[in-house]
Design an enzyme around this catalytic site. Structure first.
Site, PDB file in Angstrom:
ATOM      1  N   HIS A 108     -23.473 -71.452  24.288  1.00 11.77           N
ATOM      2  CA  HIS A 108     -23.897 -69.926  24.335  1.00 11.77           C
ATOM      3  C   HIS A 108     -22.769 -68.769  24.554  1.00 11.77           C
ATOM      4  CE1 HIS A 108     -24.162 -71.135  28.527  1.00 11.77           C
ATOM      5  NE2 HIS A 108     -23.870 -69.605  28.827  1.00 11.77           N
ATOM      6  N   HIS A 197     -16.343 -65.351  25.026  1.00 11.95           N
ATOM      7  CA  HIS A 197     -16.500 -66.829  24.490  1.00 11.95           C
ATOM      8  C   HIS A 197     -17.491 -67.513  24.498  1.00 11.95           C
ATOM      9  CE1 HIS A 197     -15.806 -66.794  28.864  1.00 11.95           C
ATOM     10  NE2 HIS A 197     -16.248 -68.014  28.827  1.00 11.95           N
TER      11      HIS A 197
END
Length: 252
Positions: A108, A197
């Protein structure tokens, strides 16, 4: 002598105010009560959680488990299957540095810190997030490079895919909206200058320096996979996890 010791009893029909009194001394010694029998009383042990890193790959909690507190964060969910080929190549490349590098589960992109909510605040918090995101549009999420991160406690190091420039604009907008809700609930907002990220590999301990030495090799692998396994994906919903509860919010 205490005045209680002079209490007198008067017989019925007495006409005299000077009736004879009989002094009865008071026994001040207390009787010892028998010890209660607790052998048949059920004892409920205190609910205490002991964290055992061996049960989850050596990972340690960022903060201790407290009954009634629910770890909560907002994120973008990514389908792991689409990255399998890329992740396998990056894991092989990192084995020269640390062969214990493992694949991340539930891949995620975080849009908030992990904060703590008490149970009664979970539903109103989720409603506030849904209301705040009602006018946010769907967007394309892409990645362009590899970056190495270490958590604040220095207990784990991550190899992550960094979001590209176009995606950053949307992610910045969303985190700003989420931060406003967090502040309403007196919770800590996201990092001041976030680096969006998606962590895909992790290893125990602080191995940031060692892994950074092969960052060019890892970026070369990513460059080859862009357009094949590493494609931009449409983000049309966001997620919130609070303990074992899961919420999702659809974008326009």
């Amino acid at each position: 002598m205490s005045g209680l010791a002079y209490i007198c009893g008067y017989g019925y029909g007495s006409n005299s105010d000077e009736s004879d009194c009989e002094y009865v001394p008071i026994d001040r010694k207390r009787q010892k009560l028998p010890t209660p029998d607790l052998s048949k009383v059920s004892i409920v042990p205190q609910d205490e959680h002991v964290d055992d890193p061996e049960l989850h790959g050596g990972r340690s909690r960022s903060f201790p488990h407290v009954r009634g507190n629910w770890a909560t964060f907002i994120y973008i969910k990514y389908l792991e299957g689409e990255l399998q080929n890329l992740v396998d190549k990056l894991q092989t490349a990192t084995s020269f540095i640390d062969n214990s590098c493992q694949k991340c589960k539930d891949i995620h992109v975080s849009l908030s810190r992990t904060v703590v909510l008490t149970y009664h605040l979970i539903t109103p918090f989720s409603i506030s997030i849904q209301t705040a995101l009602k006018n946010v549009e769907s967007f394309e999420l892409g990645f362009d490079s590899v970056k190495v991160y270490c958590n604040e406690e220095k207990t784990r190091t991550f190899i992550a895919l960094k979001a590209d420039c176009a995606s950053n604009q949307y992610l910045q907008k969303i985190t700003k909206i989420v931060d406003e809700v967090l502040l309403e609930y007196k919770l800590e907002p996201f990092y001041e200058d976030p680096s969006f990220h998606m962590s895909i590999l992790w290893v125990n301990g602080n191995k940031q320096k060692e892994l950074t030495t092969i960052i060019q090799d890892l970026n070369h692998i990513v460059a080859e996979e862009i357009g094949r396994s590493l494609k931009s994906v449409l983000v049309n919903k966001l997620h919130c996890k609070s303990g074992n509860k899961h919420f999702q919010y659809f974008l326009e």
